[in-house]
Enzyme design. Structure first.
Site, mmCIF file in Angstrom:
data_model
loop_
_atom_site.group_PDB
_atom_site.id
_atom_site.type_symbol
_atom_site.label_atom_id
_atom_site.label_comp_id
_atom_site.label_asym_id
_atom_site.label_seq_id
_atom_site.Cartn_x
_atom_site.Cartn_y
_atom_site.Cartn_z
ATOM 1 N N GLU A 1 1.024 -1.420 0.065
ATOM 2 C CA GLU A 1 0.131 0.496 -0.614
ATOM 3 C C GLU A 1 0.600 1.480 -0.237
ATOM 4 O OE1 GLU A 1 -2.588 2.184 3.179
ATOM 5 O OE2 GLU A 1 -2.648 0.507 3.506
ATOM 6 N N ARG B 1 0.839 9.877 1.266
ATOM 7 C CA ARG B 1 1.233 11.364 2.344
ATOM 8 C C ARG B 1 2.282 11.755 1.778
ATOM 9 N NH1 ARG B 1 1.889 7.795 7.557
ATOM 10 N NH2 ARG B 1 0.145 6.397 7.843
ATOM 11 N N THR C 1 -4.426 5.541 2.145
ATOM 12 C CA THR C 1 -4.736 7.058 2.420
ATOM 13 C C THR C 1 -6.022 8.175 1.269
ATOM 14 O OG1 THR C 1 -2.321 7.168 3.431
ATOM 15 C CG2 THR C 1 -3.906 9.759 4.180
ATOM 16 N N LYS D 1 -10.816 -1.534 6.564
ATOM 17 C CA LYS D 1 -9.017 -1.427 7.575
ATOM 18 C C LYS D 1 -9.221 -0.950 8.937
ATOM 19 C CE LYS D 1 -5.431 2.028 7.063
ATOM 20 N NZ LYS D 1 -4.812 3.015 5.877
#
Length: 216
Positions: A43, A47, A71, A131
């Site tokens: 993943e 960011r 994210t 998640k």
């Protein structure tokens, strides 16, 4: 919802390396180091600005790596992730509009949950892989087991992330609730920036051995 084939791949992988990458030029070497250590799912977190470029490079040069994006916080990011060819997307929380948009765009999506209400929202949206974040500070595996008990008959599973490491990962993977664990310790941002592929490979190999000791 994750398609059956994707869900099976993630369960087989057991470990998803969670990565913060600052330079897309490091992406291919990073992916190959993880593969040498036995980890074939990752993943790339949004960011940094390098994440999507890293994904494209891995898709082109290391197609055997199952590469998703994390994210994802906005609908615009969903569009970017789909265009870059991500295998799946995840988010730290559950934003109904983003989940629905991802579904409309055909992006397998796992929203983040930490409460029963989150789980119920995810179920209502058709999500069956969720998640669990932040796992350890939210109560860890014990909390997840109690929280998920009323919903187990609905065939949901979880990818915990946050505070997992080589010491506690086996406990998580031994639970039937867990499809895979997210591991940010395997290739920390500093190791990637330093291009320490040997250490990343060693961390990946240790994680793979731990996973195999539980799941065979």
């Amino acid at each position: 919802m994750f398609p059956t084939e994707l869900n099976q791949k993630i369960k087989k992988s057991a470990i998803i390396a969670v990565l913060v990458i600052d330079d897309a030029a490091n992406a291919v070497a990073l992916a190959r180091a993880l593969l040498r250590g036995g980890i074939d799912a990752m993943e790339l977190t949004l960011r940094t600005d390098a994440a999507l470029g890293a994904l494209r490079a891995i898709r082109e040069d290391v197609p055997e790596m199952l590469a998703g994006i994390g994210t994802i916080l906005t609908k615009g990011q969903v569009d970017e992730v789909v265009a870059a060819g991500a295998a799946f997307g995840v988010a730290p929380g559950l934003n109904r509009k983003v989940v629905e948009y991802a579904q409309n765009k055909g992006l397998p999506f796992g929203p983040g949950i930490v409460t029963p209400s989150d789980i119920e929202q995810g179920i209502e949206l058709g999500c069956r892989t969720l998640k669990f974040f932040p796992a350890e500070t939210a109560g860890g595996l014990s909390h997840l087991k109690n929280m998920a008990a009323p919903y187990q008959h609905l065939n949901i599973d979880f990818i915990p992330l946050g505070g997992l490491n080589a010491t506690n990962m086996r406990d998580y993977l031994a639970s039937p609730l867990i499809s895979a664990i997210g591991g940010s310790w395997i290739a920390k941002r500093e190791l990637i920036a330093a291009q320490d592929w040997n250490q990343i490979e060693a961390n990946a190999r240790e994680a793979r051995q731990n996973a195999d000791s539980v799941r065979g």
